[in-house]
Design a protein around this motif. Structure first.
Motif, PDB file in Angstrom:
ATOM      1  N   GLY A  12       4.703   0.407  -1.210  1.00  0.00           N
ATOM      2  CA  GLY A  12       3.264   0.453  -0.966  1.00  0.00           C
ATOM      3  C   GLY A  12       2.651  -0.872  -0.561  1.00  0.00           C
ATOM      4  O   GLY A  12       1.436  -0.951  -0.343  1.00  0.00           O
ATOM      5  N   ALA A  13       3.461  -1.932  -0.459  1.00  0.00           N
ATOM      6  CA  ALA A  13       2.886  -3.231  -0.076  1.00  0.00           C
ATOM      7  C   ALA A  13       2.305  -3.178   1.332  1.00  0.00           C
ATOM      8  O   ALA A  13       1.333  -3.860   1.639  1.00  0.00           O
ATOM      9  N   GLY A  14       2.907  -2.364   2.193  1.00  0.00           N
ATOM     10  CA  GLY A  14       2.343  -2.199   3.537  1.00  0.00           C
ATOM     11  C   GLY A  14       2.627  -3.357   4.470  1.00  0.00           C
ATOM     12  O   GLY A  14       1.767  -3.732   5.277  1.00  0.00           O
ATOM     13  N   LYS A  45      14.963  -4.184   2.194  1.00  0.00           N
ATOM     14  CA  LYS A  45      14.727  -2.808   2.676  1.00  0.00           C
ATOM     15  C   LYS A  45      13.978  -2.825   4.004  1.00  0.00           C
ATOM     16  O   LYS A  45      14.341  -2.122   4.940  1.00  0.00           O
ATOM     17  N   GLY A  46      12.904  -3.631   4.062  1.00  0.00           N
ATOM     18  CA  GLY A  46      12.120  -3.701   5.292  1.00  0.00           C
ATOM     19  C   GLY A  46      12.974  -4.160   6.457  1.00  0.00           C
ATOM     20  O   GLY A  46      12.891  -3.619   7.568  1.00  0.00           O
ATOM     21  N   ASN A  47      13.816  -5.144   6.215  1.00  0.00           N
ATOM     22  CA  ASN A  47      14.687  -5.661   7.271  1.00  0.00           C
ATOM     23  C   ASN A  47      15.658  -4.598   7.788  1.00  0.00           C
ATOM     24  O   ASN A  47      16.035  -4.610   8.955  1.00  0.00           O
ATOM     25  N   HIS A 174       8.408  -4.522  -5.088  1.00  0.00           N
ATOM     26  CA  HIS A 174       7.461  -4.938  -4.037  1.00  0.00           C
ATOM     27  C   HIS A 174       7.732  -6.420  -3.747  1.00  0.00           C
ATOM     28  O   HIS A 174       6.873  -7.280  -4.028  1.00  0.00           O
ATOM     29  N   PRO A 175       8.904  -6.739  -3.202  1.00  0.00           N
ATOM     30  CA  PRO A 175       9.333  -8.146  -3.171  1.00  0.00           C
ATOM     31  C   PRO A 175       8.359  -9.116  -2.507  1.00  0.00           C
ATOM     32  O   PRO A 175       8.213 -10.245  -2.956  1.00  0.00           O
ATOM     33  N   VAL A 176       7.674  -8.673  -1.436  1.00  0.00           N
ATOM     34  CA  VAL A 176       6.790  -9.657  -0.784  1.00  0.00           C
ATOM     35  C   VAL A 176       5.599 -10.017  -1.666  1.00  0.00           C
ATOM     36  O   VAL A 176       4.989 -11.067  -1.494  1.00  0.00           O
ATOM     37  N   VAL A 177       5.292  -9.148  -2.624  1.00  0.00           N
ATOM     38  CA  VAL A 177       4.183  -9.463  -3.541  1.00  0.00           C
ATOM     39  C   VAL A 177       4.577 -10.631  -4.443  1.00  0.00           C
ATOM     40  O   VAL A 177       3.735 -11.440  -4.864  1.00  0.00           O
TER      41      VAL A 177
HETATM   42 FE1  SF4 Z   1       8.698  -2.904   3.138  1.00  0.00          FE
HETATM   43 FE2  SF4 Z   1       9.792  -4.671   1.467  1.00  0.00          FE
HETATM   44 FE3  SF4 Z   1       7.333  -5.089   2.457  1.00  0.00          FE
HETATM   45 FE4  SF4 Z   1       7.755  -3.181   0.672  1.00  0.00          FE
HETATM   46  S1  SF4 Z   1       7.982  -5.365   0.329  1.00  0.00           S
HETATM   47  S2  SF4 Z   1       6.536  -2.970   2.527  1.00  0.00           S
HETATM   48  S3  SF4 Z   1       9.785  -2.442   1.244  1.00  0.00           S
HETATM   49  S4  SF4 Z   1       9.249  -5.034   3.604  1.00  0.00           S
END
Ligand code: SF4
Length: 673
Positions: A12-14, A45-47, A174-177
């Motif tokens: 949900g970080a978006g 995951k995003g990568n 939510h790693p980027v948080v």
């Molecule tokens: Fe995607 Fe990772 Fe960002 Fe969540 S923290 S939106 S999974 S890139």
């Protein structure tokens, strides 16, 4: 070569990134340096997200199951088949005999039209997987603040002086948080993590508090009691902006902090230290996730978090606030769109006859269902009782994600008709009669709303494989064939309708979103409005503008003694039911199967270092490879929930208000093999 801006399909970080496309194929991705959430980074995951697009397991044609197995059929046949089946159930048993599950992974426009279809069909049973995670936030925060969403943007965590993180392993989920936590620490903020496990998040904290599972409510009560007794409460704020403080004080009167310390296993000095740090901070933030919500009293947990923030005046200012972290990329949006059993779009209660009538008029029907239907967690029982006979699921996998999932599988077997719209075959598709192939997120356009209420446009980058189609097209066709509308229009046109019916989205248009790097944060009532990153600066969204302290009962019996608790949770490299990330080799190879983590201090695991553990609960039993770990409370075992057999162990006991299952409250026994 072209670049397309897309919203990450996972948490949900978006985060937003650019897909690099050549000759109709995605070749890789690039970061968006100035994006307010991603800020030039993505997690693992995003990568890896784009790698699922061309996966050989994708469903590429509509499928109908017959005696020989799955057969590819035309869209016409599949859509007419679905419609014929659900219409005939409606005729024979009434519209309540068919239920609909929307998706926290689909766009706002798809979710809006899906719930509209369900309601025009006449069924009250429309819900989605927010019920399994943050329904207590919707219910609890609305009671206290008048709105059930995150109050401040993620970036404000970096401005906070004290971060109290309860039941959230955001460094993995939510790693980027997490980078905001480091920025806050660099400014000298104190970071406190409350979690029975020493998670990745706990290891970056200044103070890790590990209570016995199920005792968070008592701990929150004890924190408030200490804050009041030691004079840390913000009385000017309480007097000017709240009502109900006396009720809160009364509810805490008999709560003994020493007793809480004994039951929770958190020593008295630590309780006082946490109360002092959060209570005295100039700007305090409270972050929570499913460690708070997925409990028998999940709504009371959320109410207590909200009461605590109010008590200290940590709301309505930069660097303060309440942060319920949403797990999927559009769970906030699916809730906003009315994919909840008790709410129409914009959280209009079904009981609000006047506004419900206006929806009916706009949608061209006489009236809408007026009382809430079954929630996602209640559906299996309703199916077993024979009350629900048909089910249409858009992009969810309840056979893995439901509590007591063995019961869900048994229930689905009893259905007269099950239709799925999905990317891949899943554990749930075994029970389906028809499957429609869906376009993935990069194969369609539309908007998503992240956990901080930021609405962002995701652009179509490539064509879907084979005959797969965007869910919006599929719903449009179903509605056209049912006579509900001629054509529901493009995503842009549906967003216009959303802006018309949901005041908080009033100024959110596709034109504005497409031209914005940052999207718009609701409430954004008109086209001149810039959005509202911080809620409740001047008033709460209640009738009189005042927040309502909402007391809860602390006198109930809480767990004590020798019970062993099963807790489930996420891993950094997997996503929800795993139907996507278990197919991405670059992620799956790090954790291809579930393991059970046990503290060697737990008497049952004393001698075990390797081997297998048979975990038994009242719902079922399953065997997992064993992982001995000192990073969790001695009275807990932990299993990541991305694997099919795990939720067969959790129990379908529900919070009485929000109807969220108590996933984090399961007693278990363990046999080491
Ligand atoms: Fe995607 Fe990772 Fe960002 Fe969540 S923290 S939106 S999974 S890139």
């Amino acid at each position: 070569m072209k670049r397309c801006r897309v919203v990450c399909p996972f948490c949900g970080a978006g985060c937003v990134f650019e897909l690099v496309v050549q000759n109709g194929e995605v070749k890789g991705l690039d970061y968006v340096v100035d994006h307010p959430v991603a800020g030039g980074a993505l997690c693992a995951k995003g990568n890896a997200a784009w790698q699922l697009l061309g996966h050989p397991d994708r469903i590429t044609t509509p499928l109908i199951r017959n005696e020989k197995g799955w057969q590819s059929v035309s869209w016409d046949r599949a859509l007419d088949g679905i419609l014929g089946s659900i219409m005939s159930l409606r005729e024979r048993y009434g519209p309540e005999s068919v239920a609909f599950l929307a998706s926290a992974k689909a766009t706002n426009e798809e979710n809006y039209m899906f719930q509209k279809f369900a309601r025009l069909f006449g069924s009250p049973h429309i819900d989605h997987c927010a019920r399994l995670c943050h329904a207590p936030s919707v219910v609890g925060l609305r009671k206290v603040f008048g709105s059930g969403a995150m109050t401040n943007p993620i970036s404000h965590l970096a401005l906070s002086d004290c971060l109290l993180i309860i039941g959230s392993n955001l460094a993995e989920t939510h790693p980027v948080v997490a980078k905001r936590i480091f920025q806050a620490k660099d400014r000298g903020a104190l970071v406190i993590v409350v979690d029975p496990r020493k998670t990745a998040t706990a290891s970056i904290a200044d103070l890790h508090v590990a209570p016995l599972p199920g005792t968070d409510l008592l701990l929150l009560g004890a924190l408030m009691k200490v804050i009041i007794e030691r004079g840390y409460a913000d009385y000017p704020f309480i007097g000017a902006r709240t009502v109900g403080f006396e009720g809160l004080e009364e509810s805490l009167r008999d709560l003994e902090v020493e007793k809480v310390s004994r039951i929770s296993g958190v020593d008295l000095g630590t309780i006082v230290r946490v109360a002092e740090a959060y209570g005295k901070a100039r700007r305090g933030s409270l972050v929570y996730c499913m460690g708070i919500t997925q409990h028998r009293r999940g709504t009371d947990n959320v109410l207590s978090c909200a009461n605590l923030a109010l008590l200290c005046g940590h709301i309505g200012r930069d660097g303060t606030g309440l942060y319920p972290l949403r797990g999927q990329n559009n769970v906030q949006g699916a809730c906003d769109m009315g994919c909840l059993a008790e709410f129409l779009p914009g959280y209009v209660p079904l009981s609000d006859t006047e506004r419900s009538r206006r929806f009916a008029e706009l949608w061209g029907c006489e009236r809408l269902p007026s009382s809430p239907g079954y929630t996602a967690a209640e559906l299996p029982e309703a199916i077993i009782r024979g009350e629900v006979r048909g089910l249409v699921i858009m992009g969810e996998n309840p056979v893995v994600t439901d509590p007591a999932s063995g019961k869900t599988a048994e229930a689905l077997k009893k259905l007269d008709f099950l239709a799925l719209i999905d990317l891949f075959p899943t554990e749930t598709s075994k029970y389906a009669h028809v499957i429609l192939p869906a376009a993935a997120w990069a194969e369609k356009s539309g908007s998503y709303t992240n956990t901080e209420r930021r609405v962002q446009w995701s652009f179509k980058a490539v064509e879907p494989p084979g005959e797969a189609m965007p869910d919006l097209w599929t719903i449009s066709e179903l509605g056209r064939r049912a006579g509900f509308w001629k054509d529901c229009g493009s995503a842009e046109e549906v967003l216009d309708e959303i802006a018309e019916v949901i005041p908080a989205y009033g100024g959110i248009t596709s034109r504005r979103l497409k031209n914005s790097e940052e999207g718009l944060i609701w409430p954004c009532p008109d086209e001149a409005h810039e959005g509202t990153p911080v809620l409740f600066k001047d008033r709460f969204y209640t009738d009189d503008g005042l927040a309502r302290f909402t007391a809860v009962n602390y006198s109930e019996k809480f767990p004590e003694g020798t019970d062993l608790f099963l807790i489930t949770g996420r891993l950094g490299i997997h996503y929800n039911s795993g139907s996507i990330t278990r197919r991405i080799e670059n992620l799956n190879r790090y954790k291809p199967e579930a393991e059970v983590e046990i503290n060697p201090g737990c008497e049952r695991a004393e001698k075990a270092v390797h081997g297998k553990a048979l975990v038994k609960t009242s719902s079922g039993e399953a065997c997992f490879p064993l992982r001995s770990s000192r990073n969790l409370h001695e009275k807990t075992v932990f299993i990541p929930f991305h694997f099919p057999e795990v939720n067969n162990l959790t129990e379908d006991v529900l919070d009485p208000e929000a109807r969220v299952p108590a996933y984090k409250d399961t007693r278990c026994s363990v046999e080491i093999e």
